[in-house]
Design a protein around this motif. Structure first.
Motif: not given
Length: 242
Positions: A182-207
């Motif tokens: 997996x490597x270190x999570x691509x936080x930079x790519x997530x910030x620029x993702x068109x669905x970044x709100x959804x992605x960060x929701x799952x980031x937070x949910x996973x933690x």
């Protein structure tokens, strides 16, 4: 000649292989549960990966079960290094060998913190390579080394915790292999993702789920007796073993 009671206790204790986490008792749970827990932590990156590279589940399963696919992986030296050799050798040295030696001296909690420091320092050889081939500035290489040391030390503490809680080597090895993939999570790519709100929701949910499930999914009752806990004195035992 007087008998050494400590030596008698040692020889009556668990075998060396069991102390190193190489045994069959509870091995199925030890192989599956820590890996699932690690995948929960990477819930956000996994969702991001699926969204960026959608693929059919059945086709993916067919590829996973295809012997030719595994033959190609085994023939790839980089894949072998990252997914097999490095996880196995590093966990064998820094968890299976080092923790049973540290625990009698430091106790369980301090061993979990101390062991990863050696693991992190062992990755500083990358600095020598980068400096030798001049791949970046000295400051940039130093900052990269500090970041890598911090990341590997935290990861080392996590796998040390898993090793002590499960008493098995296979869990840390599989988690190490998965994290290498997996490597270190691509936080930079997530910030620029068109669905970044959804992605960060799952980031937070996973933690959140990871910390909620950390102790339940590593409950020692799933894995049998914890040999490494026999190396601590009764008055210095901690909740790590229970």
């Amino acid at each position: 000649m007087a008998l050494d009671l400590a030596a008698i206790h040692w020889f009556q204790g668990p075998s060396l292989l069991v102390l190193m986490g190489v045994h069959l008792e509870g091995i199925f749970a030890a192989a599956c549960l820590p890996l699932l827990l690690t995948m929960v932590l990477f819930f956000g990156p996994l969702i991001q990966l699926v969204m960026d590279y959608p693929w059919d589940f059945l086709e993916g399963m067919k590829m996973f079960l295809d012997p030719q696919f595994w033959a190609q992986c085994l023939a790839d030296m980089r894949w072998m290094r990252n997914q097999v050799v490095a996880p196995l050798t590093e966990e064998l040295v820094f968890r299976a060998c080092m923790l049973p030696m540290l625990v009698p001296c430091t106790g369980l909690s301090r061993a979990i913190i101390t062991c990863p420091l050696f693991f992190g320092v062992a990755h500083f050889h990358h600095v020598i390579e980068l400096l030798k081939f001049r791949q970046g500035t000295v400051v940039g290489i130093f900052l990269s080394a500090v970041f890598q040391f911090s990341y590997t030390a935290v990861f080392g503490a996590y796998t040390a915790f898993i090793f002590i809680r499960t008493g098995h080597l296979i869990g840390p090895v599989l988690c190490h292999s998965f994290c290498n993939y997996m490597g270190f999570p691509a936080i930079g790519a997530a910030l620029e993702h068109p669905h970044k709100v959804t992605i960060f929701f799952f980031y937070l949910l996973g933690v959140i789920l990871f910390f909620l499930l950390l102790f339940p999914m590593t409950d020692p009752t799933f894995y049998g007796s914890l040999a490494i806990c026999h190396l601590t004195k009764p008055d210095t035992s901690t909740s790590v073993c229970t």
